[in-house]
Structures are given as structure tokens and as C-alpha cells.
Design a protein around this motif. Structure first.
Motif, PDB file in Angstrom:
ATOM      1  N   HIS A 182       0.836  -1.207   0.000  1.00  0.00           N
ATOM      2  CA  HIS A 182       0.000   0.000   0.000  1.00  0.00           C
ATOM      3  C   HIS A 182       0.872   1.258   0.000  1.00  0.00           C
ATOM      4  O   HIS A 182       0.658   2.185  -0.812  1.00  0.00           O
ATOM      5  CB  HIS A 182      -0.900  -0.021   1.238  1.00  0.00           C
ATOM      6  CG  HIS A 182      -1.647   1.249   1.480  1.00  0.00           C
ATOM      7  ND1 HIS A 182      -2.788   1.607   0.798  1.00  0.00           N
ATOM      8  CD2 HIS A 182      -1.383   2.273   2.347  1.00  0.00           C
ATOM      9  CE1 HIS A 182      -3.210   2.790   1.228  1.00  0.00           C
ATOM     10  NE2 HIS A 182      -2.378   3.210   2.164  1.00  0.00           N
ATOM     11  N   LEU A 183       1.857   1.294   0.891  1.00  0.00           N
ATOM     12  CA  LEU A 183       2.710   2.478   0.993  1.00  0.00           C
ATOM     13  C   LEU A 183       3.586   2.632  -0.244  1.00  0.00           C
ATOM     14  O   LEU A 183       3.795   3.752  -0.737  1.00  0.00           O
ATOM     15  CB  LEU A 183       3.573   2.383   2.256  1.00  0.00           C
ATOM     16  CG  LEU A 183       2.805   2.483   3.580  1.00  0.00           C
ATOM     17  CD1 LEU A 183       3.684   2.066   4.754  1.00  0.00           C
ATOM     18  CD2 LEU A 183       2.282   3.905   3.794  1.00  0.00           C
TER      19      LEU A 183
ATOM     20  N   HIS B 231       1.992   4.290  -3.064  1.00  0.00           N
ATOM     21  CA  HIS B 231       1.833   5.734  -2.914  1.00  0.00           C
ATOM     22  C   HIS B 231       3.183   6.455  -2.952  1.00  0.00           C
ATOM     23  O   HIS B 231       3.270   7.634  -2.588  1.00  0.00           O
ATOM     24  CB  HIS B 231       1.113   6.054  -1.604  1.00  0.00           C
ATOM     25  CG  HIS B 231      -0.356   5.765  -1.654  1.00  0.00           C
ATOM     26  ND1 HIS B 231      -1.285   6.672  -2.110  1.00  0.00           N
ATOM     27  CD2 HIS B 231      -1.064   4.647  -1.340  1.00  0.00           C
ATOM     28  CE1 HIS B 231      -2.503   6.144  -2.055  1.00  0.00           C
ATOM     29  NE2 HIS B 231      -2.396   4.906  -1.596  1.00  0.00           N
TER      30      HIS B 231
ATOM     31  N   HIS C  35       6.134   5.744  -1.363  1.00  0.00           N
ATOM     32  CA  HIS C  35       7.022   5.732  -0.196  1.00  0.00           C
ATOM     33  C   HIS C  35       8.070   4.637  -0.339  1.00  0.00           C
ATOM     34  O   HIS C  35       7.755   3.495  -0.696  1.00  0.00           O
ATOM     35  CB  HIS C  35       6.216   5.511   1.082  1.00  0.00           C
ATOM     36  CG  HIS C  35       5.163   6.557   1.295  1.00  0.00           C
ATOM     37  ND1 HIS C  35       5.465   7.861   1.625  1.00  0.00           N
ATOM     38  CD2 HIS C  35       3.807   6.497   1.185  1.00  0.00           C
ATOM     39  CE1 HIS C  35       4.347   8.557   1.725  1.00  0.00           C
ATOM     40  NE2 HIS C  35       3.327   7.752   1.462  1.00  0.00           N
TER      41      HIS C  35
ATOM     42  N   ALA D  75       3.526   9.480   6.146  1.00  0.00           N
ATOM     43  CA  ALA D  75       2.448   8.493   6.037  1.00  0.00           C
ATOM     44  C   ALA D  75       2.482   7.560   7.240  1.00  0.00           C
ATOM     45  O   ALA D  75       3.555   7.191   7.735  1.00  0.00           O
ATOM     46  CB  ALA D  75       2.602   7.690   4.751  1.00  0.00           C
TER      47      ALA D  75
ATOM     48  N   THR E 116      -4.696   4.847   8.100  1.00  0.00           N
ATOM     49  CA  THR E 116      -4.857   3.607   7.353  1.00  0.00           C
ATOM     50  C   THR E 116      -4.456   2.492   8.299  1.00  0.00           C
ATOM     51  O   THR E 116      -3.374   2.532   8.884  1.00  0.00           O
ATOM     52  CB  THR E 116      -3.944   3.589   6.110  1.00  0.00           C
ATOM     53  OG1 THR E 116      -4.277   4.700   5.281  1.00  0.00           O
ATOM     54  CG2 THR E 116      -4.122   2.295   5.336  1.00  0.00           C
TER      55      THR E 116
END
Length: 304
Positions: A180-181, A184, A186, A276, A294
Motif C-alpha cells: 500500500h505504501l 503511494h 514511499h 504516512a 490507514t
């Protein structure tokens, strides 16, 4: 003053010691109504209260009690998301089955003393154990297997074949968080996986390694920060990482660390939203739109 024992009750009731023992151990159905009444009257007259340690319950009748071993002080344990949720599930199941739950917490003693205490409970006071926070080569598991005491682990042991266990997919959950990270943008992702001595921590780190390998990332041991004590304050580690020139651009942390994380953000002049944040933790099922994090949800109630 002489302590009243089973023989005293038997003498006062005019029955055998075996009859009193059967009455105490849940075998009263095998006794006549008059015998059971005389035993009750004798116990009341003598103010006799049976000691749990003196009760040797047969395998047939059973203690109808499970021991839940929590290797924390209870105050710390129930300040987390996990234990209230999983204990709610355990209590619900036990109520349905007609069982009790006996909580057994660690007391900052040598672990072998706690293991011996658990073994003593297993000789009649409890029918089996629910074991939390298992470790590599876990001494409880070795002792329970040796003494053939029924048990279930919360978490996957390092030798899962002979053990009964129920667990969330910690490794797979961390892989999802990294994916997920990464999606985005990261690339420097810090992980706070928990106490270094626990198997669940090992599984989380394994997931971190696996995700980086799959994505072509670089393993940086400085981005994996273990807790080495139950009540240690993670604030200095967060503050140090957030102030570093090559600071992480994302964190995966447990829910109980959120206060320390935001204190560290304030201390180094970072604003919420600059970094994040994923909470790898346990939330109740339902609507989570009010959470600004999240999070990886685990149905701990169902696990319990």
C-alpha cells in the motif's frame, strides 16, 4: 485453630471421604439426595470452604475452566486494542460452552517459576490453557507437551506441527501494508514490529523482508525498531528517526504508539500529513470512517 478438611466434613455428615470428594468434584449426581444434603449441612456447620489446590477433578467431570496466560501485567495488556477484543471473543465462547476463564499474568519472576505455576494449575484447577505471546522455543509449550496438558496458542509457534494454534496472518498483513505504501511512492518505510522476543514480531519482520524483496526495495536494519521491554517509551526512537536527514517517509506502528508518534512529530516540527502512517493493529469490525489512519484490521474477536 485446626483447619477443617474433607475428613472432618465426612465425619460430621456420617459419610465416606470419597462421597465428600465426589460431591466437591461435581459427581453429586451419583449420590443420594439425603447424602448430598448431609454433606452440604456439614460444610455449612463447619464453615468449610474447599481449597482449589486440594481439588483433584477427574478428566470426565473436568474443572470447566480454561487458563488464559498473558505474559504482561494486566494493566498494560488491557490498554491495547488486542486483549479486550480477543478476551471478548473468548468469554462469549466460554459462556456458550459453560466454561470459566482464569487469567494468569506474568509477575516479573523467572519464567520457569511461571511455568511451574501453570503446571500446578493443570493438575486439576484448569482443563487446558490459552497461551498468548509465544516465543521461539517457548518454555510453556515444551512443558505442556511434556505433561500432555491441552493448550492452544495465539500465534504461530516456531514448530507449528505438533501444536494447536489460531492466528492472524501477521506476515501477510505487513506485506499488504508495504504494498500500500509503496504504491503511494514511499520508499523509506519504518516498522515498529513489537517486542523482540515474540514470534509475532518475527512474523511481522519476515513480512517486511518479503515485501521489500518482491518490490525490489533495500533492506535497512535501522528502519526496523524493536521494543525490548513491555513498558518502554518509543518516543525517543520516533524523535530520532523523524529528525534524521534521511528520515523515513512512512511508518507502520502499533496503535498504542500513536501518542508517542505524534509527540515526536511535534518535537521535531513535523505536521500531521507530512509522514504516512499505517496502524498494524486490531480494530472492532464496523465503520472506521472516523479514523484518520490507514489500518490493517484483524478480527480479534473472531480469533478469540
Amino acid at each position: 485453630m485446626k483447619k477443617v478438611n474433607i475428613q472432618d466434613v465426612a465425619d460430621a455428615a456420617g459419610v465416606s471421604k470419597t462421597s465428600v470428594s465426589n460431591f466437591l468434584n461435581g459427581k453429586g449426581a451419583h449420590l443420594s439426595e439425603s447424602t448430598s444434603r448431609r454433606i452440604q449441612e456439614a460444610m455449612a456447620k463447619l464453615n468449610y470452604s474447599p481449597s482449589l489446590g486440594a481439588r483433584s477433578l477427574s478428566a470426565k467431570s473436568g474443572a470447566r475452566t480454561f487458563g488464559a496466560i498473558i505474559r504482561h501485567d494486566l494493566g498494560y495488556a488491557f490498554n491495547t486494542q488486542f486483549f479486550p477484543l480477543v478476551m471478548g471473543g473468548i468469554s462469549e465462547a466460554c459462556d456458550h460452552l459453560g466454561y470459566r476463564v482464569l487469567l494468569v499474568s506474568s509477575m516479573n519472576r523467572p519464567v520457569q517459576e511461571d511455568v511451574e505455576y501453570a503446571l500446578s494449575l493443570g493438575r486439576g484447577i484448569v482443563d487446558g490453557f490459552l497461551l498468548f505471546e509465544i516465543e521461539p522455543d517457548d518454555p510453556y509449550l515444551a512443558a505442556f507437551a511434556r505433561k500432555k496438558i491441552p493448550h492452544v496458542c495465539f500465534g504461530i509457534p516456531d514448530r507449528p506441527e505438533p501444536a494447536a494454534w489460531v492466528a492472524s496472518d501477521q506476515e501477510g498483513g505487513i506485506v499488504k501494508a508495504i504494498d500500500h505504501l509503496w504504491g503511494h511512492g514511499h520508499r523509506r518505510i519504518a516498522l515498529f514490529p513489537g517486542l523482540a522476543r515474540l514470534m509475532v514480531t518475527r512474523h511481522r519482520v519476515d513480512g517486511y523482508r518479503r515485501a521489500l524483496e518482491n518490490l525490489g526495495g533495500t533492506w535497512d536494519p535501522g528502519l526496523v525498531q524493536y521494543s525490548y521491554a513491555q513498558n518502554s517509551d518509543p518516543f525517543p526512537d520516533y524523535a530520532r528517526l523523524l529528525a534524521a536527514p534521511d528520515r523515513p517517509d512512512a511508518f507502520i506502528i502499533p496503535h498504542v504508539h500513536t501518542g508517542a508518534f505524534y509527540r515526536a512529530m511535534d518535537s521535531v516540527g513535523r505536521r500531521p500529513g507530512e509522514i504516512a502512517l499505517v496502524l498494524a493493529d486490531y480494530f472492532p469490525t464496523g465503520n472506521h470512517e472516523t479514523h484518520r489512519y490507514t489500518h490493517l484490521r484483524s478480527h480479534a474477536h473472531q480469533v478469540g
